[in-house]
Structures are given as structure tokens and as C-alpha cells.
Scaffold this active site. Sequence first.
Site, PDB file in Angstrom:
ATOM      1  N   GLU A  85       0.811  -1.221   0.000  1.00 50.18           N
ATOM      2  CA  GLU A  85       0.000   0.000   0.000  1.00 50.18           C
ATOM      3  C   GLU A  85       0.844   1.271   0.000  1.00 50.18           C
ATOM      4  O   GLU A  85       0.410   2.307  -0.490  1.00 50.18           O
ATOM      5  CB  GLU A  85      -0.974   0.010   1.180  1.00 50.18           C
ATOM      6  N   LYS A  98     -17.314  -0.558   6.617  1.00 51.92           N
ATOM      7  CA  LYS A  98     -17.766  -1.619   5.719  1.00 51.92           C
ATOM      8  C   LYS A  98     -19.294  -1.664   5.579  1.00 51.92           C
ATOM      9  O   LYS A  98     -19.826  -1.809   4.478  1.00 51.92           O
ATOM     10  CB  LYS A  98     -17.257  -2.964   6.251  1.00 51.92           C
ATOM     11  N   PHE A 139     -11.004  -6.601  14.759  1.00 52.29           N
ATOM     12  CA  PHE A 139      -9.995  -7.147  13.852  1.00 52.29           C
ATOM     13  C   PHE A 139      -9.710  -6.140  12.733  1.00 52.29           C
ATOM     14  O   PHE A 139     -10.621  -5.624  12.105  1.00 52.29           O
ATOM     15  CB  PHE A 139     -10.470  -8.472  13.256  1.00 52.29           C
ATOM     16  N   GLN A 140      -8.442  -5.863  12.502  1.00 51.07           N
ATOM     17  CA  GLN A 140      -7.986  -4.914  11.486  1.00 51.07           C
ATOM     18  C   GLN A 140      -8.575  -3.520  11.649  1.00 51.07           C
ATOM     19  O   GLN A 140      -8.878  -2.843  10.678  1.00 51.07           O
ATOM     20  CB  GLN A 140      -8.245  -5.448  10.074  1.00 51.07           C
ATOM     21  N   MET A 160      24.409   9.235   1.107  1.00 47.07           N
ATOM     22  CA  MET A 160      24.267  10.545   1.725  1.00 47.07           C
ATOM     23  C   MET A 160      24.579  10.490   3.217  1.00 47.07           C
ATOM     24  O   MET A 160      25.162  11.420   3.772  1.00 47.07           O
ATOM     25  CB  MET A 160      22.855  11.088   1.494  1.00 47.07           C
TER      26      MET A 160
HETATM   27  C1  LIG Z   1      12.707   6.090   4.733  1.00 48.02           C
HETATM   28  C2  LIG Z   1      13.988   6.754   5.020  1.00 48.02           C
HETATM   29  N1  LIG Z   1      14.848   6.204   5.915  1.00 48.02           N
HETATM   30  C3  LIG Z   1      16.034   6.817   6.176  1.00 48.02           C
HETATM   31  C4  LIG Z   1      16.376   7.968   5.559  1.00 48.02           C
HETATM   32  C5  LIG Z   1      17.700   8.665   5.880  1.00 48.02           C
HETATM   33  N2  LIG Z   1      18.560   8.719   4.676  1.00 48.02           N
HETATM   34  C6  LIG Z   1      18.651   9.818   3.914  1.00 48.02           C
HETATM   35  S1  LIG Z   1      19.654   9.614   2.578  1.00 48.02           S
HETATM   36  C7  LIG Z   1      20.013   8.047   3.040  1.00 48.02           C
HETATM   37  C8  LIG Z   1      20.963   7.205   2.226  1.00 48.02           C
HETATM   38  C9  LIG Z   1      20.427   6.859   0.895  1.00 48.02           C
HETATM   39  O1  LIG Z   1      21.268   5.905   0.345  1.00 48.02           O
HETATM   40  P1  LIG Z   1      21.023   5.375  -1.118  1.00 48.02           P
HETATM   41  O2  LIG Z   1      19.591   5.051  -1.319  1.00 48.02           O
HETATM   42  O3  LIG Z   1      21.979   4.278  -1.418  1.00 48.02           O
HETATM   43  O4  LIG Z   1      21.316   6.661  -2.027  1.00 48.02           O
HETATM   44  P2  LIG Z   1      22.685   7.492  -2.201  1.00 48.02           P
HETATM   45  O5  LIG Z   1      22.713   8.541  -1.147  1.00 48.02           O
HETATM   46  O6  LIG Z   1      23.804   6.526  -2.073  1.00 48.02           O
HETATM   47  O7  LIG Z   1      22.577   8.088  -3.557  1.00 48.02           O
HETATM   48  C10 LIG Z   1      19.355   7.701   4.231  1.00 48.02           C
HETATM   49  C11 LIG Z   1      19.479   6.409   4.908  1.00 48.02           C
HETATM   50  C12 LIG Z   1      15.446   8.511   4.636  1.00 48.02           C
HETATM   51  N3  LIG Z   1      15.666   9.653   3.990  1.00 48.02           N
HETATM   52  N4  LIG Z   1      14.279   7.872   4.375  1.00 48.02           N
END
Ligand SMILES: Cc1ncc(C[n+]2csc(CCOP(=O)(O)OP(=O)(O)O)c2C)c(N)n1
Lengths: 575, 171
Positions: free
Chosen positions: A55, A167, A117-118, A479
Site C-alpha cells: 500500500e 464496511k 480485527f484490522q 548521503m
Molecule cells: C525512509 C527513510 N529512511 C532513512 C532515511 C535517511 N537517509 C537519507 S539519505 C540516506 C541514504 C540513501 O542511500 P542510497 O539510497 O543508497 O542513495 P545514495 O545517497 O547513495 O545516492 C538515508 C538512509 C530517509 N531519507 N528515508
Amino acid sequence: MSQTHREMNGAEIFLESLRKEGVDIIFGYPGGAVLGIYDKLYDCDFIHHILVRHEQGAAHMAEGYAKATGKVGVVLVTSGPGATNTVTGIADAYMDSIPIVVFTGQVPSKLIGNDAFQEADIVGITRPITKHNFLVREVDELASTIKKAFFIASTGRPGPVLVDMPKDMLAKITKFIYPDHVEIRGYKPTYSGHSQQIKKAANALRKAKRPLLYVGGGVVMSNADRELTLLARETGIPVTMTLQGLGSFPMTDDLSLGMLGMHGTFWANMATENCDLLISLGARFDDRVTGNTETFAKDAYKIQVDIDPTAIDKNVKVDLPIVGDLKNVLAELLTELAEKPVTTDFTDWWSMITKWKDACPLEFENSDGKLRAQYVLQRLSKMTKGEAVVVTDVGQHQMWTTQWYEFNHPRSHITSGGLGTMGFSVPAAIGAAFAIKDRPVISISGDGGFQMNMQELITAAAYKLPIKFIILNNSFLGMVRQWQDLFYKEKYSFTDLSKTNPNFVKVAEAFGCKAMSTDNPAEVDGLINEMMEYNDGPVLVEFKVVKEEMVFPMVPSGGSIRDIMVKRLDPNRLV
Amino acid sequence: MKKIISVLVENKFGALNRVATMFSGRGFNIHSISIGVTEDPEVSRMTIVTSGEANILDQVIKQLNRLIDIIKVIDLSAEHHVARELAMISVNYQKGIRSEIMNICEVFQGKVVDITIKSITIEVTGPPDKIDAIINMLTPYGIKDVARSGLVALKREEQIIIKPKKEVTIS
Ligand SMILES: Cc1ncc(C[n+]2csc(CCOP(=O)(O)OP(=O)(O)O)c2C)c(N)n1
């Protein structure tokens, strides 16, 4: 009443109401509470139901669809876990002002509040992350609530609306009466700007020596890109865009300074710091843009145009607020300026900007034979002539895309900005691809974010969507690694995926996609060509890029342009 | 700074919750909130007393305006207004002190609404400082329970202002 209204049950009313709203596609997943609707959907010939695999995917698809078209994206899920799985997508749509309507099934009315439920109190859960939400108790209220939901989602500052449907209500029968207009006394968006304020803005433009247009996503949403382009070209004022504003003005135009903010261009940030007039158009002075709000455009007279009064003065105090729809406000401003144009010569201003551009261009190492993400994006931009719809995820690749892909059209750059939701790109690209048939749709993810919703590859394959999925695989949560590198003494805590990443080519193939991979710069053009020419369904290309690369320039969080990092400091050079 | 905000809302379930969420989401304490239906049965008026940084409070007022169920938000602190609160104070008393308590009650124009041989309950209305004062006066006698309604307030109409800027306080 002369017209006779047909009797229907709630499920039929739901579908007929969607038809009245002009909805022909919905993203959904069935379950107990919405079985009644799915029963009617089976025989429904006017709504195309897309079966997702999770979803959250449905919510992001609706967002991608909405961002690509400007129309409302629609989601249908069951109660409890079905509903809670959409929460991230709803929060994402809220932060980026994306019009979606999420319909959730709910347990039968008499069980509400019983831990049935749910059961989940999805109206309570989503209250702070929706523009508005409804629980429909009576079947008589269903049609008018749906009408309101679409109206609220798509007007003013757009946003997500949730409609919760018990529902038993869906099984009750009543006459179908679809209202032709809505009246909500607490909701009256202001569309036309205050004329006196617009006159003042025109005057400020005529007087400014170093003006700058600071453009956000609002320009895209209000379809005001033409007005913006006219304004810029007729006055010769430079344009800088936010993450969500990219595409509203052609980046190949000489007047474009590219993106501003944390990973914006040096010259866009310097222009912001040094302008004497800042005209904010549908932007919200987000902290990723302003850094330190005390020093942000501190000497500039600030004009802010926004349809949402709460956006005015929120982070940065402005001198001249104009509340209204950008398309109207800009049109009126252009009329003002047609009567008495801006005649200032901006040569000095532009030579300052050019100097900054020459001092600190965007660049990357390109001669050591190693593959870098920036190179892939640069080639992709050239080879697609900036004409593709590009959907990015969150991380380094997202920022590099803003630097190296030259967006020339609005609604071509789709990304999760406000919430920064990893896992956005794959499903959002699918949503966009259902709407966009005349231009290629390219999804770009990092190896981390790709794994957050990669189950939706099979949705793309099932509907034979010719999406180009790109993974810029640096074997790291890039990042986060960058921040660990710069601010946490290179302690790469739980960001190394090099030993545990799956084989992306095999994954893609298992999910019904054609797949390719390379780590060789010489093969990039060939693979991009092959990818672009393949139209029998989704195709995935993994580019294995170097892991050490960082996104520069970078203005550290809360800093000012004085704190800008252009390159990694080499410790050896300090000795 | 302290603010009195008057909010007209659609009389629908969840409306109070939406308003409360707006405050709690920003870490604001609601000192008091009172809700009641207006002359229009579909509209309720909430009177909210809160405090916080001025610019953030202004932002909250704007955000409240953005809520769909909210019809109107008035910052009463920025206007001339009348504000009243009702309190019920029940006091335990020893023999012989009853008349002292009754005297205090009278001074504050209160009403006795319940009385037994051990306790007495007084109803008093007025601006909050008046309520504070009577509670203060009664404390030495041993207050058992206090119930305060929270503030209700309305904007003062221009023509009836006698002394602008100064709140008219009773007694
Ligand atoms: C759902 C979620 N969890 C954690 C983060 C924190 N976060 C921001 S950038 C990043 C790294 C992303 O790594 P990748 O997808 O390999 O992309 P890259 O930066 O290497 O291009 C994380 C963990 C986020 N933005 N979203």
C-alpha cells in the site's frame, strides 16, 4: 425534483462518484473492509484499477501520477494495516503539497473503537498529515464527502485528503445524488492577489539593481511556468529554483542559475546572498534552502507570493507578502510591467554572477577511468535532451540529478522533497508512467532506497510499463556516509551495503524486467541507448559507481554561504 | 506571552482534536479551553488561553485558519474583549466559621449552591484574577475541590468602550 436518482449501495456510489470526478485510474490493494467495492470494481468498465504490491507503493504511485499530471491521484486500501501502510505516502504528499485522495475501508460502524480485527483509527493517525480527513458514517453523506475530498485536495495549496469508509456503510442503499458544487464556509482559498501589493511589487522590480527570482514548487502547481518565463525573459532577471521548482524554468536558459540551497550551485547561493530584491514565487524558505535564516538574503527587500497565508513569514520575515494564485498574480504583474517596464541594466549584476560561476563551477573527476554518478547523469541529460520525466529517490543521487540533469519542462522532475522519503522513486515513477506516454519516464535510485519499494517492479512489469529504472549503486547509504565522513570522523556506522546488497540484475529479472549492469564509463552511452530504445516493458540498469564520491558544493545544515564546502579538505594539504 | 484565541468551528466530531493537535504539535500548552455551541447550532465557539513566543503563536493562528473545519479565528488579546470564568469552590468548614466564608462569598458576589453541616460550595464568576483572589481568600479555611470552567470571552463592540485598553473588573 424532476430528475430521478438511481438507488445504489455505498460501493456503487463510491465508483460513480469517482466517475463524476473524472477519475479513470486508481491504485489499490483489496482487503476485508473494502470487499464490497472490489466486488463492484470487477465489473466496472470506467475505472482502471492498478493492483500494487504494497500500500505504500499505491500512495507513492498516486503522488507520481498527480505530480506528472496535476490531476488528483487516488488510492483505495483496506482498513487497519492497509490504511497504516499508506501513512508514509500521505505524509510525503502533505509535505510536498501533492493532491491525492486516499480511500480506506474501516471496520463496521458498530465495532469502531472496539479494537476490532484490522481496526486502526486512521482518521486520528492521519490528522496531522492530511489537509483534511473524513469518516463517513451515513451512506447519504458518501457522495457529498467524496465531492468535498476532491475539492479540498485539488484547490488552494493542494494536499492529501483521506476518506475512511466503514464496511457496513458501503453496503447500505440510498439514492445517488452527486452535488455539483461544494460550499465549505471555513475554506475559501484566495486566488487573486491584492492589486495594490502587486503594484508595489512592480515598483520594487523597477527599482532593484540586483533582483533575483526564487522559484518553488508553487509555480509548477499553479501552471504558472509560462508567466514566470515571460517575466524572467522580459526583465532579464536571474532565476534560481528550489528542488520542487526545478523544471518551471528551462535550466538550459542563460537566465537560470540552477538550484539554490544546501547542494545548490555556488553562484545561485551567492546571488541569493547578494541580491537587493528577492522575489519568492511559491517557495517556502525551507531550512534546506535558507541555511541560517538570519543571514539568508539579509540585505534584500523580500517579496513573497504564495497561495497559502501560513507560508508567509513562516521562516523568514518578508517585506511584501502577496497571497494569491501564482498564475493570476504573475499575469497581473506582467500587465503592470507592460505599462511601465523594468528598464534597469543588469550588466553589472550578471558580471558578478558570471564571476561566481567561473570561480566555482560544478565539476567532478572524470579522467581516472572510474565510473561516477555525475557522469552517468550528465550523459543521461545529454542523450535524452533534458526531455524525460525523471523521478528520483532520496540521497546523493537525488542531489546530483539536480546538478547534472538539465530540466526544461515543468512536471518533469519528481522527487520527495519535504519528507525525504527513501523508496519514493520506484512507485512514483510507475504512477507517472501510467499518465505520461509521449515522453520517457526514468526512475533514479540509490542502492539503499531502491530496496525500500523494489517489490513494485513487478507492478511495472505486470502492466508492461516502459519505465527506465536506474540504480546508481555506490554500495553505501551514500548521503549518510557523506555526513559520517564530514561530521562524524569517517565512522561509517551501518551504512556499508557492499557485502549485503542483492544482485540487482537478478532481482530485476526475477521481477520481470530486462536488466543490465556496468562499472565502465566507456559503456555508459551504449547502455543508456539500449535502455532508451527498449519499450517492451520495464528495464533496469545498474551503474556501479565509486563509493567515495561526495556531493559538493555543500552548505552545512544551518550555515551560510560563508561556510560552503566546495571540496573535501585533504588532510595532507593541511600539514 | 499570553493569548486568548476565540475559534469558531464546525460542530463536528474531531474538530476539538484538530485544534488541540495544532497546539500540541508545536509543544504549546493550552491553559484553558472552553467549548459551547453558538447561536447557530452547527457552529461551536472555542475560547483558548495559551502562551508562547509571539511569532510562533501568530503562526499557530494562521495554521488554525488553515484547518478546513475552522470558520474563523480571532486573536482576542489584540482586541478589546470581555472575558469571564466560572468557578465552583467547595470548602470544608469548622463550626462557627461559616459566616466568615459567607462574607467572603458576598464580597465576591458569589452564590452558595450547596451546603451541608461540613462543607459549603460557592459559585463565582468573573475575570480570572477575581477567581484567583477568592480562591486565595478561601484557602486558609480548607478548600476541598475547585472546578473552573476556563475562560469564555467575546470581542467588545466599539461603541460601548468607556475606558479603552483597560479591562473592566468587577469589585
Ligand atoms: C525512509 C527513510 N529512511 C532513512 C532515511 C535517511 N537517509 C537519507 S539519505 C540516506 C541514504 C540513501 O542511500 P542510497 O539510497 O543508497 O542513495 P545514495 O545517497 O547513495 O545516492 C538515508 C538512509 C530517509 N531519507 N528515508
